[in-house]
Design a protein around this motif. Sequence first.
Motif, PDB file in Angstrom:
ATOM      1  N   ASP A 189       0.812  -1.220   0.000  1.00  0.00           N
ATOM      2  CA  ASP A 189       0.000   0.000   0.000  1.00  0.00           C
ATOM      3  C   ASP A 189       0.850   1.276   0.000  1.00  0.00           C
ATOM      4  OD1 ASP A 189      -2.248  -1.582   0.059  1.00  0.00           O
ATOM      5  OD2 ASP A 189      -2.519  -1.446   2.222  1.00  0.00           O
ATOM      6  N   SER A 190       2.019   1.211  -0.631  1.00  0.00           N
ATOM      7  CA  SER A 190       2.933   2.361  -0.587  1.00  0.00           C
ATOM      8  C   SER A 190       2.794   3.287  -1.784  1.00  0.00           C
ATOM      9  CB  SER A 190       4.379   1.870  -0.479  1.00  0.00           C
ATOM     10  OG  SER A 190       4.704   1.000  -1.558  1.00  0.00           O
ATOM     11  N   HIS A 191       1.996   2.907  -2.773  1.00  0.00           N
ATOM     12  CA  HIS A 191       1.867   3.711  -3.980  1.00  0.00           C
ATOM     13  C   HIS A 191       0.398   3.981  -4.277  1.00  0.00           C
ATOM     14  CE1 HIS A 191       6.063   2.724  -4.511  1.00  0.00           C
ATOM     15  NE2 HIS A 191       5.768   1.436  -4.556  1.00  0.00           N
ATOM     16  N   VAL A 192       0.116   5.208  -4.730  1.00  0.00           N
ATOM     17  CA  VAL A 192      -1.251   5.620  -5.046  1.00  0.00           C
ATOM     18  C   VAL A 192      -1.291   6.084  -6.495  1.00  0.00           C
ATOM     19  CG1 VAL A 192      -3.147   7.180  -4.483  1.00  0.00           C
ATOM     20  CG2 VAL A 192      -1.668   6.311  -2.662  1.00  0.00           C
ATOM     21  N   LEU A 193      -2.309   5.642  -7.205  1.00  0.00           N
ATOM     22  CA  LEU A 193      -2.474   5.997  -8.606  1.00  0.00           C
ATOM     23  C   LEU A 193      -3.944   6.277  -8.875  1.00  0.00           C
ATOM     24  CD1 LEU A 193      -1.325   6.056 -11.575  1.00  0.00           C
ATOM     25  CD2 LEU A 193      -1.898   3.615 -11.687  1.00  0.00           C
ATOM     26  N   HIS A 194      -4.208   7.301  -9.663  1.00  0.00           N
ATOM     27  CA  HIS A 194      -5.557   7.581 -10.168  1.00  0.00           C
ATOM     28  C   HIS A 194      -5.560   7.133 -11.627  1.00  0.00           C
ATOM     29  CE1 HIS A 194      -6.678  10.061  -6.623  1.00  0.00           C
ATOM     30  NE2 HIS A 194      -5.374  10.278  -6.599  1.00  0.00           N
ATOM     31  N   PRO A 195      -5.889   5.868 -11.887  1.00  0.00           N
ATOM     32  CA  PRO A 195      -5.614   5.287 -13.206  1.00  0.00           C
ATOM     33  C   PRO A 195      -6.639   5.573 -14.286  1.00  0.00           C
ATOM     34  CG  PRO A 195      -6.508   3.623 -11.746  1.00  0.00           C
ATOM     35  CD  PRO A 195      -6.383   4.875 -10.927  1.00  0.00           C
ATOM     36  N   PHE A 196      -7.781   6.145 -13.931  1.00  0.00           N
ATOM     37  CA  PHE A 196      -8.870   6.238 -14.904  1.00  0.00           C
ATOM     38  C   PHE A 196      -9.095   7.649 -15.433  1.00  0.00           C
ATOM     39  CE2 PHE A 196      -9.961   2.851 -11.792  1.00  0.00           C
ATOM     40  CZ  PHE A 196      -9.653   1.779 -12.611  1.00  0.00           C
ATOM     41  N   ILE A 197      -8.207   8.578 -15.110  1.00  0.00           N
ATOM     42  CA  ILE A 197      -8.441   9.977 -15.458  1.00  0.00           C
ATOM     43  C   ILE A 197      -7.970  10.331 -16.866  1.00  0.00           C
ATOM     44  CG2 ILE A 197      -8.382  10.746 -13.055  1.00  0.00           C
ATOM     45  CD1 ILE A 197      -5.504  11.669 -13.516  1.00  0.00           C
ATOM     46  N   ASP A 198      -7.465   9.339 -17.607  1.00  0.00           N
ATOM     47  CA  ASP A 198      -7.000   9.644 -18.956  1.00  0.00           C
ATOM     48  C   ASP A 198      -8.138   9.739 -19.955  1.00  0.00           C
ATOM     49  OD1 ASP A 198      -7.067   6.718 -18.390  1.00  0.00           O
ATOM     50  OD2 ASP A 198      -6.722   6.596 -20.554  1.00  0.00           O
ATOM     51  N   SER A 199      -9.338   9.330 -19.545  1.00  0.00           N
ATOM     52  CA  SER A 199     -10.487   9.383 -20.451  1.00  0.00           C
ATOM     53  C   SER A 199     -11.741   9.725 -19.658  1.00  0.00           C
ATOM     54  CB  SER A 199     -10.683   8.030 -21.153  1.00  0.00           C
ATOM     55  OG  SER A 199     -11.901   8.007 -21.875  1.00  0.00           O
ATOM     56  N   LEU A 200     -12.632  10.527 -20.245  1.00  0.00           N
ATOM     57  CA  LEU A 200     -13.880  10.912 -19.593  1.00  0.00           C
ATOM     58  C   LEU A 200     -15.041  10.001 -19.995  1.00  0.00           C
ATOM     59  CD1 LEU A 200     -13.671  14.807 -19.892  1.00  0.00           C
ATOM     60  CD2 LEU A 200     -12.939  13.341 -18.012  1.00  0.00           C
ATOM     61  N   SER A 201     -14.765   8.975 -20.764  1.00  0.00           N
ATOM     62  CA  SER A 201     -15.826   8.080 -21.233  1.00  0.00           C
ATOM     63  C   SER A 201     -16.096   6.949 -20.244  1.00  0.00           C
ATOM     64  CB  SER A 201     -15.435   7.456 -22.580  1.00  0.00           C
ATOM     65  OG  SER A 201     -15.269   8.441 -23.571  1.00  0.00           O
ATOM     66  N   HIS A 202     -17.357   6.491 -20.230  1.00  0.00           N
ATOM     67  CA  HIS A 202     -17.777   5.265 -19.550  1.00  0.00           C
ATOM     68  C   HIS A 202     -17.659   5.324 -18.033  1.00  0.00           C
ATOM     69  CE1 HIS A 202     -17.847   3.662 -23.560  1.00  0.00           C
ATOM     70  NE2 HIS A 202     -16.546   3.678 -23.684  1.00  0.00           N
ATOM     71  N   HIS A 203     -17.944   6.473 -17.434  1.00  0.00           N
ATOM     72  CA  HIS A 203     -17.904   6.595 -15.973  1.00  0.00           C
ATOM     73  C   HIS A 203     -19.311   6.819 -15.436  1.00  0.00           C
ATOM     74  CE1 HIS A 203     -13.546   6.639 -15.867  1.00  0.00           C
ATOM     75  NE2 HIS A 203     -13.574   7.527 -16.856  1.00  0.00           N
ATOM     76  N   ALA A 204     -19.694   6.030 -14.436  1.00  0.00           N
ATOM     77  CA  ALA A 204     -21.009   6.193 -13.820  1.00  0.00           C
ATOM     78  C   ALA A 204     -21.063   7.461 -12.984  1.00  0.00           C
ATOM     79  CB  ALA A 204     -21.345   4.977 -12.951  1.00  0.00           C
ATOM     80  N   THR A 205     -19.985   7.769 -12.299  1.00  0.00           N
ATOM     81  CA  THR A 205     -19.917   8.986 -11.478  1.00  0.00           C
ATOM     82  C   THR A 205     -18.549   9.608 -11.629  1.00  0.00           C
ATOM     83  OG1 THR A 205     -19.037   7.953  -9.466  1.00  0.00           O
ATOM     84  CG2 THR A 205     -21.444   7.870  -9.782  1.00  0.00           C
ATOM     85  N   THR A 206     -18.476  10.888 -11.349  1.00  0.00           N
ATOM     86  CA  THR A 206     -17.180  11.562 -11.360  1.00  0.00           C
ATOM     87  C   THR A 206     -16.298  11.031 -10.233  1.00  0.00           C
ATOM     88  OG1 THR A 206     -18.112  13.540 -12.377  1.00  0.00           O
ATOM     89  CG2 THR A 206     -16.050  13.809 -11.178  1.00  0.00           C
ATOM     90  N   THR A 207     -16.913  10.613  -9.140  1.00  0.00           N
ATOM     91  CA  THR A 207     -16.140  10.014  -8.049  1.00  0.00           C
ATOM     92  C   THR A 207     -15.429   8.753  -8.520  1.00  0.00           C
ATOM     93  OG1 THR A 207     -17.663  10.902  -6.395  1.00  0.00           O
ATOM     94  CG2 THR A 207     -16.282   9.052  -5.723  1.00  0.00           C
ATOM     95  N   ASP A 208     -16.127   7.934  -9.314  1.00  0.00           N
ATOM     96  CA  ASP A 208     -15.487   6.739  -9.867  1.00  0.00           C
ATOM     97  C   ASP A 208     -14.324   7.109 -10.781  1.00  0.00           C
ATOM     98  OD1 ASP A 208     -17.298   5.145  -8.551  1.00  0.00           O
ATOM     99  OD2 ASP A 208     -18.572   4.798 -10.311  1.00  0.00           O
ATOM    100  N   LEU A 209     -14.531   8.112 -11.611  1.00  0.00           N
ATOM    101  CA  LEU A 209     -13.485   8.586 -12.514  1.00  0.00           C
ATOM    102  C   LEU A 209     -12.225   8.962 -11.744  1.00  0.00           C
ATOM    103  CD1 LEU A 209     -12.341  10.072 -15.152  1.00  0.00           C
ATOM    104  CD2 LEU A 209     -13.656  12.045 -14.365  1.00  0.00           C
ATOM    105  N   GLN A 210     -12.404   9.629 -10.618  1.00  0.00           N
ATOM    106  CA  GLN A 210     -11.278  10.228  -9.904  1.00  0.00           C
ATOM    107  C   GLN A 210     -10.722   9.349  -8.791  1.00  0.00           C
ATOM    108  OE1 GLN A 210     -13.079  13.899  -8.603  1.00  0.00           O
ATOM    109  NE2 GLN A 210     -12.997  14.823 -10.651  1.00  0.00           N
ATOM    110  N   ARG A 211     -11.297   8.177  -8.560  1.00  0.00           N
ATOM    111  CA  ARG A 211     -10.911   7.397  -7.384  1.00  0.00           C
ATOM    112  C   ARG A 211      -9.466   6.895  -7.482  1.00  0.00           C
ATOM    113  NH1 ARG A 211     -13.323   3.551 -10.601  1.00  0.00           N
ATOM    114  NH2 ARG A 211     -12.596   1.373 -10.420  1.00  0.00           N
ATOM    115  N   PRO A 212      -8.810   6.757  -6.340  1.00  0.00           N
ATOM    116  CA  PRO A 212      -7.437   6.239  -6.328  1.00  0.00           C
ATOM    117  C   PRO A 212      -7.416   4.721  -6.205  1.00  0.00           C
ATOM    118  CG  PRO A 212      -8.027   6.992  -4.143  1.00  0.00           C
ATOM    119  CD  PRO A 212      -9.228   7.266  -5.021  1.00  0.00           C
TER     120      PRO A 212
END
Length: 392
Positions: free
Chosen positions: A215-238
């Motif tokens: 648990d030493s690394h954090v990544l927000h892996p889904f922010i490269d695209s705005l498509s196919h997200h149910a919520t903005t929270t899901d888009l931005q989650r780590p």
Amino acid sequence: MGRLARDQGTWNANHPRWRLLKAIDGFRSYRDANKAEVDRWREAYRHVGKDQKKLLESPAVNYRQKLNTLDHLIDRNALLSDAIAAHAQSFYAVSDPELSEFARDEAEAGRPAERVSVVQALKHYVRDWSVEGARERDPAFACLLRTLEGLYPDRLDGGNNNASAPPARVLVPGAGLGRLGYEVEALGGFEVTINEWSTYMIAAYRYLESHPAADSHVLHPFIDSLSHHATTTDLQRPIVFPSPESASLLNDPSRVLLVEGDFTTVFSSSSSSGSYDVIITYFFLDTARNLLSYLDTVFRLLRPGGHWLNLGPLLYGTGPWVQLSLDEIVRVTEDMGFELLDLDPVCGEPTFPGDAGSLGKVQGMEAIYGSNARGLTKSSYMAQSWVAQKAE
């Protein structure tokens, strides 16, 4: 390091050092490349009418703030990407002046830093080393690991090497960020070598190998695209990695050897022939420029009586020299001297039900690949699996 020397071979985009420098420059440029994409989205937003923007800037949406937040999350991801670049520079003894000169030459030639390959490599942290990636890993790994256990029961002893049998040598080409190789090694009784060609994957792996704390690394892996997200929270989650159970596999990275370079080239010496008891091609065969070269290499590297395990799709890439259907691959491997064996039902359903020959031993299973567990789309394949034995 010898192959990486600039004076070895022709200096062009295929040279190992050129590809290494391109990858390091890509990771180092993550922030600028991805913020340029957000700026493109902002520019597109300018075309929305004033009254429409009132709706979009309401507290319920706040679209402008959404884009500003993406900028902030890109900065967070860049901390990881910059660390990968710095580690690769140190690991491969690449100086700042050399990297700066390379980046300048690329810019002058009109070749910007690579964005997509960097994003894909970062997302493989999710696939290989996070809790979320288990939905992709577990079904496929169950097929491969159970098959290994059935083939080599004398090598297994409750996860410890059985002194009564020497370890079986296993090679995993196209290993990505290495998780499958570590899972095989953890069975006990296997000496594992992984192989990877992509310098983006290699740089990301080398960093994790040296920084494996849970648990030493954090990544927000889904922010490269705005498509196919149910919520903005899901888009931005780590996503946090490596997960505790994943990190336990990385306690001693020296137990798994990474050989860098093209599968058909780095194992081309005659001394490599017959070196391996098992070769596992996992989401790998369809990456070949020349599929027959892959098959020839698999056959040559296996000892007589050795086993080849395959699981993956047939999504041929850019510019393949030959593209075979599944039944053609089976026929070719038989002609080479492979015999297909029975698979465990965990590997899926027969792809050719009712076939009494080799085709009847091929099984298919749905395999998710590179998707977002909370996304509104799913990327998956009917991955094909088989186990074949090289003639004695």
